[in-house]
Motif scaffolding. Structure first.
Motif, mmCIF file in Angstrom:
data_model
loop_
_atom_site.group_PDB
_atom_site.id
_atom_site.type_symbol
_atom_site.label_atom_id
_atom_site.label_comp_id
_atom_site.label_asym_id
_atom_site.label_seq_id
_atom_site.Cartn_x
_atom_site.Cartn_y
_atom_site.Cartn_z
ATOM 1 N N LYS A 49 16.149 62.973 29.335
ATOM 2 C CA LYS A 49 15.604 63.452 28.066
ATOM 3 C C LYS A 49 14.656 62.414 27.463
ATOM 4 O O LYS A 49 14.757 61.228 27.756
ATOM 5 N N PRO A 50 13.733 62.856 26.607
ATOM 6 C CA PRO A 50 12.851 61.894 25.945
ATOM 7 C C PRO A 50 13.643 60.892 25.102
ATOM 8 O O PRO A 50 14.708 61.215 24.562
ATOM 9 N N ILE A 51 13.112 59.685 24.980
ATOM 10 C CA ILE A 51 13.695 58.661 24.119
ATOM 11 C C ILE A 51 12.971 58.754 22.783
ATOM 12 O O ILE A 51 11.783 58.449 22.681
ATOM 13 N N VAL A 52 13.685 59.218 21.753
ATOM 14 C CA VAL A 52 13.087 59.445 20.435
ATOM 15 C C VAL A 52 13.525 58.320 19.502
ATOM 16 O O VAL A 52 14.716 58.060 19.340
ATOM 17 N N VAL A 158 8.613 58.428 25.767
ATOM 18 C CA VAL A 158 9.039 57.715 24.571
ATOM 19 C C VAL A 158 8.295 58.338 23.390
ATOM 20 O O VAL A 158 7.065 58.384 23.382
ATOM 21 N N LYS A 159 9.053 58.817 22.381
ATOM 22 C CA LYS A 159 8.440 59.606 21.318
ATOM 23 C C LYS A 159 8.786 59.089 19.929
ATOM 24 O O LYS A 159 9.867 58.544 19.692
ATOM 25 N N ARG A 160 7.858 59.285 19.014
ATOM 26 C CA ARG A 160 8.060 58.973 17.605
ATOM 27 C C ARG A 160 8.902 60.078 16.969
ATOM 28 O O ARG A 160 8.635 61.265 17.148
ATOM 29 N N ALA A 161 9.935 59.698 16.234
ATOM 30 C CA ALA A 161 10.825 60.670 15.615
ATOM 31 C C ALA A 161 10.102 61.453 14.523
ATOM 32 O O ALA A 161 9.209 60.933 13.839
ATOM 33 N N TYR A 246 8.649 71.803 17.534
ATOM 34 C CA TYR A 246 9.053 71.664 18.932
ATOM 35 C C TYR A 246 8.523 70.413 19.621
ATOM 36 O O TYR A 246 8.782 70.202 20.798
ATOM 37 N N GLY A 247 7.811 69.566 18.880
ATOM 38 C CA GLY A 247 7.385 68.288 19.439
ATOM 39 C C GLY A 247 6.155 68.375 20.308
ATOM 40 O O GLY A 247 5.613 69.447 20.586
ATOM 41 N N ASN A 248 5.702 67.189 20.760
ATOM 42 C CA ASN A 248 4.586 67.096 21.696
ATOM 43 C C ASN A 248 4.785 65.861 22.562
ATOM 44 O O ASN A 248 5.887 65.307 22.596
ATOM 45 N N SER A 249 3.756 65.423 23.247
ATOM 46 C CA SER A 249 3.920 64.342 24.230
ATOM 47 C C SER A 249 4.275 63.000 23.599
ATOM 48 O O SER A 249 4.786 62.111 24.279
ATOM 49 N N THR A 250 4.016 62.828 22.297
ATOM 50 C CA THR A 250 4.305 61.558 21.641
ATOM 51 C C THR A 250 5.245 61.689 20.444
ATOM 52 O O THR A 250 5.591 60.685 19.828
ATOM 53 N N SER A 251 5.646 62.913 20.114
ATOM 54 C CA SER A 251 6.463 63.147 18.921
ATOM 55 C C SER A 251 7.661 64.018 19.266
ATOM 56 O O SER A 251 7.532 65.008 19.982
#
Length: 264
Positions: A49-52, A158-161, A246-251
């Protein structure tokens, strides 16, 4: 923390846990091992899973892997996110804890490990540019000041919350009348360590009727320059309203807390 030659973050490791098991067999390359005499398999970071990451809380990222070697080692092993090259590029962690070896096959030098990797957004070298795709490498420090590092070709996001709020009014409302649902979407800014309005985002307004088990998307809205959300809907039955991004590649993805509206 140090810096790479290119001036990008180089996060230093702190490996803890008990002493590693040292296999004293011949230093031959076991079946399936890399050319350096060490093989890393079954690598998993954060369950895929992405790291938020937010702005103040250190994030604990679970990982696991199998290492096969008959070489002596005295430090590590670890898996870690990197950009550039595994040994000289940017590495993304502030500290790492690795478990003791869980012996799978002592004769073949096979061990399973669990790992806890920590990322602290308050670190001076951590910034918005670190959002996006990272790769995964595995490394062990061998006896005699040698080491073995393998590129596992495993991408990590890796994503910004993000944060989302919701408010539906009036409460209660007469059946058939209009309710207004407002809210705001904000995103972690790792440079300023604050949440700021996230403009131009398509956010879904969702409804869960009283007694229902899941939400259904009713309509979508676009956030304003300050991240504000606003739309109107007709009230038909009592239930709970929320906004979902639903987020994106950086969020990261996020849903607001639901706001219940009684309909009379």
């Amino acid at each position: 923390m140090g810096k790479t030659k290119m001036g990008r973050p180089m996060w230093s490791a702190l490996v803890a846990g008990g002493a590693a098991v040292v296999f004293t067999g011949v230093a031959a390359v076991p079946a399936g091992a890399a050319e350096g005499g060490v093989s890393f398999t079954w690598v998993s970071v954060n369950g895929g899973k992405p790291i938020v990451i937010g702005v103040t809380e250190e994030v604990e990222v679970p990982a696991s892997f199998r290492m096969t070697t008959k070489l002596k080692y005295d430090f590590g092993p670890t898996v870690f996110p990197y950009r550039g090259k595994p040994d000289t590029g940017d590495r993304l962690y502030s500290s790492v804890i690795t478990s003791d070896c869980e012996v799978v096959d002592k004769a073949e030098g096979i061990c399973d490990f669990k790992e806890w990797l920590y990322i602290d957004p308050r670190n001076v070298d951590f910034g918005n540019e670190d959002a996006g795709t990272w790769k995964t490498a595995a490394r062990v420090f061998l006896a005699g000041d040698a080491s073995d590092t393998d590129d596992k070709n495993l991408p990590l996001q890796v994503k910004r919350a993000t944060r989302v709020t919701a408010n539906a009014s009036p409460e209660p409302v007469t059946a058939g009348k209009t309710i207004t649902v407002t809210g705001r979407i904000t995103r972690a800014n790792w440079d300023t360590h604050t949440y700021q309005g996230y403009a131009g985002r398509t956010v879904s307004l969702q409804f869960k009727a009283e007694g229902a088990s899941s939400y259904t998307t009713v309509k979508k809205a676009t956030s304003s320059s300050t991240g504000a959300l606003r739309t109107t809907v007709k009230a038909t039955v009592p239930g709970t309203w929320r906004w979902t991004y639903y987020g994106n590649s950086t969020s990261g993805a996020k849903s607001s807390t639901g706001d219940y509206v009684a309909v009379r």
